[in-house]
Design an enzyme around this catalytic site. Sequence first.
Site, PDB file in Angstrom:
ATOM      1  N   HIS A   1      64.018  25.834  68.131  1.00 34.59           N
ATOM      2  CA  HIS A   1      64.791  26.292  66.980  1.00 34.59           C
ATOM      3  C   HIS A   1      65.639  27.523  67.291  1.00 34.59           C
ATOM      4  O   HIS A   1      66.447  27.947  66.450  1.00 34.59           O
ATOM      5  CB  HIS A   1      63.845  26.612  65.814  1.00 34.59           C
ATOM      6  CG  HIS A   1      64.439  26.355  64.466  1.00 34.59           C
ATOM      7  ND1 HIS A   1      65.580  25.608  64.272  1.00 34.59           N
ATOM      8  CD2 HIS A   1      64.051  26.744  63.225  1.00 34.59           C
ATOM      9  CE1 HIS A   1      65.865  25.543  62.982  1.00 34.59           C
ATOM     10  NE2 HIS A   1      64.956  26.243  62.324  1.00 34.59           N
TER      11      HIS A   1
ATOM     12  N   ASP B   1      69.247  23.679  65.448  1.00 38.28           N
ATOM     13  CA  ASP B   1      68.851  23.808  64.051  1.00 38.28           C
ATOM     14  C   ASP B   1      68.350  22.476  63.505  1.00 38.28           C
ATOM     15  O   ASP B   1      68.395  21.438  64.182  1.00 38.28           O
ATOM     16  CB  ASP B   1      69.996  24.361  63.199  1.00 38.28           C
ATOM     17  CG  ASP B   1      71.255  23.502  63.270  1.00 38.28           C
ATOM     18  OD1 ASP B   1      71.131  22.293  63.536  1.00 38.28           O
ATOM     19  OD2 ASP B   1      72.363  24.041  63.055  1.00 38.28           O
TER      20      ASP B   1
END
Length: 444
Positions: free
Chosen positions: A416, A420
């Site tokens: 992450h 995304d």
Amino acid sequence: MARFELKLPKMGESVAEATITNWLKQVGDKIEIDEAVLEVATDKVDSELPSEVSGILVEQLFAKDDMVQVGQTIAIIETDEISLSATLKQEAVVPEEVAVIEKPIGSSDSEQEKQFAKATVTTPTNFSDSEKFFSPLVKNIAKEEGISLSELENISGSGKEGRVTKEDILNYLKTRGSEIPIVVEAPKSVAQPQPITPITQPITVSLNGGDEIIEMDRMRKLIAGYMVASVQTSAHVQSFIEADVTNIVKWRDKIKTAFEKREGEKLTYTPIFMEAVAKALKDYPMMNISVDGETIIKRKNINLGMAASLPNGNLIVPVIKNADQLNLVGMAKAVNDLGGRAKLGKLKPDDTQGGTYTVTNVGTFGSVFGTPIINQPQVGILALGAIRKVPAVIETPEGDFIGIRQKMFLSHSYDHRVVDGALGGSFVKRVAEYLEAFDVDRNF
């Protein structure tokens, strides 16, 4: 008599050391060129280390189970031939002669500096920077003929484990210049993060009389270190999606016998899934990346890692190179070859290098889905769950009804820091779309 130093060569990207697991030759034994002298093991794979010369083993500098760094001398071999490696070392440290330009009478210092600026010094190519193994003879020929490191690495080898032989480089020289070679420099290798020891107090484990204490083997210790390091390096997040693979199951059941008869290979589900993942990576190239500090390396090639079992039960990740360029037959052969050699412990160091994305089939063990840990320095890993018959709503022009379908979960873990939720979710959704749109009438 010349003394040749047998050193631990580079054994792949980010591999800095190896453990000696077995000496195949003892002091006093005669050794032929390319004959294995000892066995070594890295965190990736076990391998034999061959001799670059013929001679007699006169000294072992390390014992079994010792750790050796890349470039360290492991053994001394006495040979009647002139040590080419020693010659190359000597040449490497002696700079090329620079013509001494005497200052002409009446000339200024600035004019003399201009004359010196025109004199060029050629630095010999350092072939030890290569990830591949080259014999001293091959390196010497390459140096004399002005062959660059990139050229040498692109020569197809016919020797053991694909090594470049004297004949290979001489044949290359015959055709060199007939066409203009296009040399593409590979991106800088990204070092694997070193295992990080958590800053916590060790937990005391109580033992009962019937408890058995089992020492971790070398591979398990390394895996443990890499898993902890990956979790501490990447911000793991997961996305899950269910895919209807009924068409794939029906198609495979229909053609698997004919496929094996024609190709001599079993057709499992893995190559079909790998084909879909490779297509999705082409659609979403920002999933085919690595992170190096605060920079992102976008990989040109799609090299799929495939988790496979070792003889001792541990897992290893061999790599299918340029997976997007393989048809289903080629993918099946690559999967079966790497998986078969992994079970026999016959993988080579290069088989586990260069992966850009990894797939693991947790469904093999009956798991419906899983949350796999990213294989650093990649940014994503896909877990394939077990295929199950489940009741599902089927939509038709005449209305909806309940039917039995073959379904599976896809579990996508991604980093992450750079991926995304939109990208991570869209990628795994695209994989599912490719699987669900599988053509039942396709040829293999």
